[in-house]
Motif scaffolding. Structure first.
Motif, PDB file in Angstrom:
ATOM      1  N   VAL A 106       0.840  -1.202   0.000  1.00 36.85           N
ATOM      2  CA  VAL A 106       0.000   0.000   0.000  1.00 36.85           C
ATOM      3  C   VAL A 106       0.874   1.252   0.000  1.00 36.85           C
ATOM      4  O   VAL A 106       0.614   2.210  -0.738  1.00 36.85           O
ATOM      5  CB  VAL A 106      -0.961  -0.016   1.212  1.00 36.85           C
ATOM      6  N   LEU A 107       1.937   1.247   0.814  1.00 40.14           N
ATOM      7  CA  LEU A 107       2.826   2.405   0.853  1.00 40.14           C
ATOM      8  C   LEU A 107       3.534   2.628  -0.479  1.00 40.14           C
ATOM      9  O   LEU A 107       3.711   3.768  -0.914  1.00 40.14           O
ATOM     10  CB  LEU A 107       3.857   2.252   1.976  1.00 40.14           C
ATOM     11  N   THR A 108       3.939   1.543  -1.132  1.00 39.57           N
ATOM     12  CA  THR A 108       4.600   1.675  -2.434  1.00 39.57           C
ATOM     13  C   THR A 108       3.663   2.310  -3.459  1.00 39.57           C
ATOM     14  O   THR A 108       4.055   3.230  -4.187  1.00 39.57           O
ATOM     15  CB  THR A 108       5.085   0.304  -2.936  1.00 39.57           C
ATOM     16  N   VAL A 109       2.431   1.830  -3.500  1.00 45.49           N
ATOM     17  CA  VAL A 109       1.452   2.394  -4.433  1.00 45.49           C
ATOM     18  C   VAL A 109       1.150   3.846  -4.081  1.00 45.49           C
ATOM     19  O   VAL A 109       1.100   4.718  -4.963  1.00 45.49           O
ATOM     20  CB  VAL A 109       0.163   1.545  -4.445  1.00 45.49           C
ATOM     21  N   LEU A 110       0.971   4.127  -2.803  1.00 51.35           N
ATOM     22  CA  LEU A 110       0.671   5.488  -2.369  1.00 51.35           C
ATOM     23  C   LEU A 110       1.800   6.452  -2.729  1.00 51.35           C
ATOM     24  O   LEU A 110       1.557   7.519  -3.305  1.00 51.35           O
ATOM     25  CB  LEU A 110       0.429   5.515  -0.863  1.00 51.35           C
ATOM     26  N   PHE A 111       3.047   6.078  -2.413  1.00 51.46           N
ATOM     27  CA  PHE A 111       4.169   6.946  -2.751  1.00 51.46           C
ATOM     28  C   PHE A 111       4.355   7.065  -4.262  1.00 51.46           C
ATOM     29  O   PHE A 111       4.774   8.113  -4.758  1.00 51.46           O
ATOM     30  CB  PHE A 111       5.457   6.450  -2.094  1.00 51.46           C
ATOM     31  N   GLY A 112       4.042   6.006  -5.007  1.00 56.99           N
ATOM     32  CA  GLY A 112       4.121   6.081  -6.466  1.00 56.99           C
ATOM     33  C   GLY A 112       3.119   7.065  -7.032  1.00 56.99           C
ATOM     34  O   GLY A 112       3.443   7.867  -7.917  1.00 56.99           O
ATOM     35  N   ILE A 113       1.905   7.031  -6.493  1.00 56.12           N
ATOM     36  CA  ILE A 113       0.878   7.980  -6.944  1.00 56.12           C
ATOM     37  C   ILE A 113       1.259   9.400  -6.553  1.00 56.12           C
ATOM     38  O   ILE A 113       1.128  10.335  -7.355  1.00 56.12           O
ATOM     39  CB  ILE A 113      -0.500   7.593  -6.368  1.00 56.12           C
ATOM     40  N   LEU A 114       1.739   9.562  -5.307  1.00 53.06           N
ATOM     41  CA  LEU A 114       2.142  10.896  -4.867  1.00 53.06           C
ATOM     42  C   LEU A 114       3.303  11.438  -5.692  1.00 53.06           C
ATOM     43  O   LEU A 114       3.384  12.641  -5.949  1.00 53.06           O
ATOM     44  CB  LEU A 114       2.513  10.882  -3.388  1.00 53.06           C
ATOM     45  N   SER A 115       4.214  10.558  -6.115  1.00 54.17           N
ATOM     46  CA  SER A 115       5.346  11.031  -6.921  1.00 54.17           C
ATOM     47  C   SER A 115       4.891  11.530  -8.289  1.00 54.17           C
ATOM     48  O   SER A 115       5.524  12.412  -8.872  1.00 54.17           O
ATOM     49  CB  SER A 115       6.387   9.929  -7.082  1.00 54.17           C
ATOM     50  N   GLN A 116       3.793  10.987  -8.784  1.00 55.69           N
ATOM     51  CA  GLN A 116       3.280  11.430 -10.077  1.00 55.69           C
ATOM     52  C   GLN A 116       2.454  12.703  -9.973  1.00 55.69           C
ATOM     53  O   GLN A 116       2.369  13.476 -10.924  1.00 55.69           O
ATOM     54  CB  GLN A 116       2.424  10.325 -10.707  1.00 55.69           C
ATOM     55  N   LEU A 173      10.961   7.401  -1.852  1.00 60.07           N
ATOM     56  CA  LEU A 173      10.244   6.632  -0.843  1.00 60.07           C
ATOM     57  C   LEU A 173       9.535   5.425  -1.461  1.00 60.07           C
ATOM     58  O   LEU A 173       9.482   4.355  -0.850  1.00 60.07           O
ATOM     59  CB  LEU A 173       9.237   7.523  -0.112  1.00 60.07           C
ATOM     60  N   ALA A 174       8.993   5.585  -2.663  1.00 58.38           N
ATOM     61  CA  ALA A 174       8.354   4.463  -3.348  1.00 58.38           C
ATOM     62  C   ALA A 174       9.368   3.362  -3.648  1.00 58.38           C
ATOM     63  O   ALA A 174       9.072   2.174  -3.496  1.00 58.38           O
ATOM     64  CB  ALA A 174       7.680   4.938  -4.640  1.00 58.38           C
ATOM     65  N   ILE A 175      10.560   3.749  -4.048  1.00 61.16           N
ATOM     66  CA  ILE A 175      11.604   2.758  -4.333  1.00 61.16           C
ATOM     67  C   ILE A 175      12.007   2.025  -3.054  1.00 61.16           C
ATOM     68  O   ILE A 175      12.147   0.802  -3.035  1.00 61.16           O
ATOM     69  CB  ILE A 175      12.821   3.432  -4.995  1.00 61.16           C
ATOM     70  N   TYR A 176      12.180   2.779  -1.957  1.00 60.81           N
ATOM     71  CA  TYR A 176      12.573   2.151  -0.694  1.00 60.81           C
ATOM     72  C   TYR A 176      11.497   1.199  -0.173  1.00 60.81           C
ATOM     73  O   TYR A 176      11.800   0.108   0.289  1.00 60.81           O
ATOM     74  CB  TYR A 176      12.880   3.212   0.354  1.00 60.81           C
ATOM     75  N   THR A 177      10.229   1.582  -0.250  1.00 62.73           N
ATOM     76  CA  THR A 177       9.175   0.677   0.213  1.00 62.73           C
ATOM     77  C   THR A 177       9.028  -0.512  -0.725  1.00 62.73           C
ATOM     78  O   THR A 177       8.684  -1.609  -0.283  1.00 62.73           O
ATOM     79  CB  THR A 177       7.831   1.411   0.372  1.00 62.73           C
ATOM     80  N   ALA A 178       9.313  -0.329  -2.007  1.00 66.21           N
ATOM     81  CA  ALA A 178       9.292  -1.462  -2.938  1.00 66.21           C
ATOM     82  C   ALA A 178      10.404  -2.463  -2.595  1.00 66.21           C
ATOM     83  O   ALA A 178      10.211  -3.675  -2.721  1.00 66.21           O
ATOM     84  CB  ALA A 178       9.432  -0.973  -4.373  1.00 66.21           C
ATOM     85  N   ILE A 179      11.561  -1.960  -2.157  1.00 64.15           N
ATOM     86  CA  ILE A 179      12.646  -2.849  -1.734  1.00 64.15           C
ATOM     87  C   ILE A 179      12.213  -3.659  -0.511  1.00 64.15           C
ATOM     88  O   ILE A 179      12.464  -4.868  -0.422  1.00 64.15           O
ATOM     89  CB  ILE A 179      13.931  -2.042  -1.456  1.00 64.15           C
ATOM     90  N   LEU A 180      11.536  -3.015   0.429  1.00 67.31           N
ATOM     91  CA  LEU A 180      11.043  -3.726   1.603  1.00 67.31           C
ATOM     92  C   LEU A 180       9.959  -4.740   1.224  1.00 67.31           C
ATOM     93  O   LEU A 180       9.895  -5.836   1.788  1.00 67.31           O
ATOM     94  CB  LEU A 180      10.523  -2.730   2.636  1.00 67.31           C
ATOM     95  N   LEU A 181       9.128  -4.394   0.260  1.00 61.76           N
ATOM     96  CA  LEU A 181       8.126  -5.339  -0.235  1.00 61.76           C
ATOM     97  C   LEU A 181       8.800  -6.534  -0.901  1.00 61.76           C
ATOM     98  O   LEU A 181       8.363  -7.675  -0.732  1.00 61.76           O
ATOM     99  CB  LEU A 181       7.182  -4.635  -1.217  1.00 61.76           C
ATOM    100  N   LEU A 182       9.856  -6.287  -1.629  1.00 63.69           N
ATOM    101  CA  LEU A 182      10.617  -7.378  -2.243  1.00 63.69           C
ATOM    102  C   LEU A 182      11.225  -8.289  -1.181  1.00 63.69           C
ATOM    103  O   LEU A 182      11.260  -9.509  -1.358  1.00 63.69           O
ATOM    104  CB  LEU A 182      11.701  -6.806  -3.154  1.00 63.69           C
ATOM    105  N   ALA A 183      11.684  -7.714  -0.072  1.00 64.14           N
ATOM    106  CA  ALA A 183      12.220  -8.524   1.024  1.00 64.14           C
ATOM    107  C   ALA A 183      11.130  -9.436   1.602  1.00 64.14           C
ATOM    108  O   ALA A 183      11.396 -10.599   1.915  1.00 64.14           O
ATOM    109  CB  ALA A 183      12.799  -7.626   2.106  1.00 64.14           C
ATOM    110  N   CYS A 184       9.914  -8.920   1.728  1.00 65.49           N
ATOM    111  CA  CYS A 184       8.797  -9.755   2.184  1.00 65.49           C
ATOM    112  C   CYS A 184       8.534 -10.883   1.191  1.00 65.49           C
ATOM    113  O   CYS A 184       8.273 -12.028   1.588  1.00 65.49           O
ATOM    114  CB  CYS A 184       7.537  -8.912   2.359  1.00 65.49           C
ATOM    115  N   ALA A 185       8.611 -10.573  -0.092  1.00 64.88           N
ATOM    116  CA  ALA A 185       8.387 -11.598  -1.122  1.00 64.88           C
ATOM    117  C   ALA A 185       9.456 -12.682  -1.057  1.00 64.88           C
ATOM    118  O   ALA A 185       9.154 -13.866  -1.258  1.00 64.88           O
ATOM    119  CB  ALA A 185       8.361 -10.949  -2.499  1.00 64.88           C
ATOM    120  N   VAL A 186      10.692 -12.307  -0.777  1.00 61.61           N
ATOM    121  CA  VAL A 186      11.766 -13.299  -0.646  1.00 61.61           C
ATOM    122  C   VAL A 186      11.480 -14.230   0.526  1.00 61.61           C
ATOM    123  O   VAL A 186      11.660 -15.448   0.429  1.00 61.61           O
ATOM    124  CB  VAL A 186      13.137 -12.593  -0.487  1.00 61.61           C
ATOM    125  N   CYS A 187      11.012 -13.677   1.635  1.00 60.23           N
ATOM    126  CA  CYS A 187      10.659 -14.517   2.783  1.00 60.23           C
ATOM    127  C   CYS A 187       9.518 -15.471   2.451  1.00 60.23           C
ATOM    128  O   CYS A 187       9.545 -16.642   2.839  1.00 60.23           O
ATOM    129  CB  CYS A 187      10.293 -13.648   3.977  1.00 60.23           C
TER     130      CYS A 187
END
Length: 110
Positions: free
Chosen positions: A48-58, A71-85
């Motif tokens: 949700v944060l990745t999408v929100l920051f992506g929309i705000l960046s646009q 911020l969208a890139i950083y939260t996407a990295i954290l989302l990727l870490a969750c996906a790896v787990c």
């Protein structure tokens, strides 16, 4: 690459610290918590944060848009870490199913 500073601290240091906390926490949730909603909570929050920051960046103007993009890139990295787990959890679960046969799902909790 992302030489962003928050006060006197490099943001990559903060991101690394978050990953050091997030990876064990997400693995713990995947392997020990039975409720799927609780296990998915970090991934949903970061998604949700990745999408929100992506929309705000646009929609933001000037330098604010760039800040939201970072911020969208950083939260996407954290989302990727969750996906790896989740990937590690899925591989372990599939290997346990294969070892114990077709009725192993009843004995697996997770």
């Amino acid at each position: 690459m992302f030489d962003v500073w928050i006060g006197g601290i490099n943001a990559m240091v903060v991101l690394a610290a978050l990953l050091l906390v997030l990876l064990p926490l997400q693995l713990f949730l995947c392997f020990r918590v039975k409720s799927a909603a609780i296990r998915l909570l970090p991934a949903v929050i970061f998604g949700v944060l990745t999408v929100l920051f992506g929309i705000l960046s646009q929609t933001a103007e000037g330098w604010d848009g760039l800040g939201y993009a970072v911020l969208a890139i950083y939260t996407a990295i954290l989302l990727l870490a969750c996906a790896v787990c989740w990937l590690v959890w899925g591989i372990v679960r599939a290997s346990k199913k294969k070892q114990h046969g077709p009725n192993a799902d009843k004995s697996l909790h997770g």
